[in-house]
Enzyme design. Structure first.
Site, mmCIF file in Angstrom:
data_model
loop_
_atom_site.group_PDB
_atom_site.id
_atom_site.type_symbol
_atom_site.label_atom_id
_atom_site.label_comp_id
_atom_site.label_asym_id
_atom_site.label_seq_id
_atom_site.Cartn_x
_atom_site.Cartn_y
_atom_site.Cartn_z
ATOM 1 N N GLY A 1 0.700 -1.234 0.011
ATOM 2 C CA GLY A 1 0.041 0.019 -0.072
ATOM 3 C C GLY A 1 0.862 1.394 0.003
ATOM 4 O O GLY A 1 0.196 2.398 0.249
ATOM 5 N N SER A 2 2.010 1.060 -0.564
ATOM 6 C CA SER A 2 2.773 2.576 -0.247
ATOM 7 C C SER A 2 2.264 3.390 -1.523
ATOM 8 O O SER A 2 2.301 4.811 -1.202
ATOM 9 C CB SER A 2 4.182 2.141 -0.862
ATOM 10 O OG SER A 2 4.547 1.530 -2.027
ATOM 11 N N ASN A 3 1.834 3.032 -2.450
ATOM 12 C CA ASN A 3 1.165 3.924 -3.504
ATOM 13 C C ASN A 3 -0.234 4.425 -2.915
ATOM 14 O O ASN A 3 -0.519 5.796 -2.838
ATOM 15 C CB ASN A 3 0.785 3.250 -4.703
ATOM 16 C CG ASN A 3 2.023 3.081 -5.664
ATOM 17 O OD1 ASN A 3 2.354 4.071 -6.134
ATOM 18 N ND2 ASN A 3 2.474 1.906 -5.752
ATOM 19 N N HIS B 1 0.930 0.380 -13.623
ATOM 20 C CA HIS B 1 1.518 -0.852 -14.009
ATOM 21 C C HIS B 1 3.300 -0.776 -13.830
ATOM 22 O O HIS B 1 3.425 0.581 -14.567
ATOM 23 C CB HIS B 1 1.162 -1.617 -15.141
ATOM 24 C CG HIS B 1 1.945 -2.692 -15.528
ATOM 25 N ND1 HIS B 1 1.267 -4.084 -15.133
ATOM 26 C CD2 HIS B 1 3.059 -3.084 -16.297
ATOM 27 C CE1 HIS B 1 2.007 -5.058 -15.450
ATOM 28 N NE2 HIS B 1 3.111 -4.471 -16.192
HETATM 29 C C1 GAR Z 1 3.577 -1.608 -7.245
HETATM 30 O O1 GAR Z 1 4.921 -1.379 -7.795
HETATM 31 C C2 GAR Z 1 2.781 -1.377 -8.124
HETATM 32 O O2 GAR Z 1 3.114 -0.955 -9.667
HETATM 33 C C3 GAR Z 1 2.305 -2.778 -8.729
HETATM 34 O O3 GAR Z 1 2.287 -3.458 -7.370
HETATM 35 C C4 GAR Z 1 3.468 -2.704 -6.589
HETATM 36 C C5 GAR Z 1 2.417 -2.229 -5.473
HETATM 37 O O4 GAR Z 1 3.048 -1.686 -4.201
HETATM 38 N N1 GAR Z 1 1.251 -3.326 -9.493
HETATM 39 C C6 GAR Z 1 1.273 -4.339 -10.383
HETATM 40 O O5 GAR Z 1 2.242 -5.022 -10.518
HETATM 41 C C7 GAR Z 1 -0.228 -4.456 -11.152
HETATM 42 N N2 GAR Z 1 0.061 -5.356 -12.069
HETATM 43 P P1 GAR Z 1 2.231 -1.052 -3.205
HETATM 44 O O6 GAR Z 1 1.357 -2.035 -2.443
HETATM 45 O O7 GAR Z 1 3.369 -0.673 -2.208
HETATM 46 O O8 GAR Z 1 1.727 0.097 -3.681
#
Ligand code: GAR
Length: 210
Positions: A34-36, A126
């Site tokens: 969930g950093s995004n 992505h």
């Molecule tokens: C991120 O790098 C995002 O781009 C990727 O998962 C990660 C989630 O990180 N998404 C995909 O691969 C979608 N196909 P987060 O949970 O720290 O936000």
């Protein structure tokens, strides 16, 4: 708090209202850390017109839950069956008054009835330069491993609209980073995550305010 002097010398105290009413409400859907989600929520924390009003996950162990608790954002875990069905999730979105859905590492296909309910209003990030390294099974570390295995000289991020097919919606934004022969999947991931942190919130802001 501000004070306004009046003609008779009395002071009227007015309180600057804390943000009560978000006009454009975003739900972030995430399956992992969930950093995004946190980065986007923080970006809009002081915004008058946009905010993250809801966080949804399909994973009861996802780190995003702890982040949502810490940020004080309403959140809910749905089962994969509920996601597949779509309606329970759509009902939750409606109750929360959600206008836009932003995916941040959400690992399930968004069902057709949800896509239809939010036409052009579901955004995904992505962690590669689509159409390369996209499609089912291409997520997280798998993507960065594929970039290194293909000996690509660059990778990056793609922010796109979501339709019923993995990673095939209209591309809204891309940013790239170099990949050298010395790079490993881990170092590529670090470069890509830096791009995510830098660009995702501001691209979301410009799209939802259009
Ligand atoms: C991120 O790098 C995002 O781009 C990727 O998962 C990660 C989630 O990180 N998404 C995909 O691969 C979608 N196909 P987060 O949970 O720290 O936000």
């Amino acid at each position: 708090m501000h004070s306004i002097p009046t003609t008779n010398g009395l002071l009227i105290y007015t309180f600057t209202a804390k943000k009560k009413h978000i006009m454009i409400k975003i739900a972030v859907w995430a399956s992992g850390s969930g950093s995004n989600a946190e980065n986007i929520a923080n970006y809009f924390a002081d915004s008058e017109d946009v905010g993250v009003a809801y966080i949804l996950t399909n994973n009861p162990k996802a780190g995003v839950i702890e982040r949502a608790q810490r940020l004080g954002i309403p959140h809910q875990v749905f089962t994969n069956t509920q996601f597949r069905e779509g309606t329970p999730v759509l009902n939750a979105m409606e109750r929360a008054g959600i206008d836009w859905v932003v995916l941040g590492g959400f690992m399930r296909l968004v069902p057709a009835n949800v896509v239809a309910a939010f036409p052009g209003k579901i955004i995904n990030i992505h962690p590669a330069l689509l159409p390369r390294q996209g499609g089912k099974g291409m997520y997280g570390h798998h993507v960065h491993e594929a970039v290194v295995a293909a000996r690509d000289s660059e990778s990056g991020i793609t922010i796109h609209e979501v339709n019923e097919v993995y990673d095939e919606g209209q591309i809204l934004f891309q940013a790239s980073c170099p990949v050298t022969p010395e790079d490993t999947p881990q170092t590529v991931e670090a470069k890509v995550r830096a791009l995510e942190q830098q660009y995702y919130p501001e691209v979301v802001a410009s799209v939802v305010r259009k």
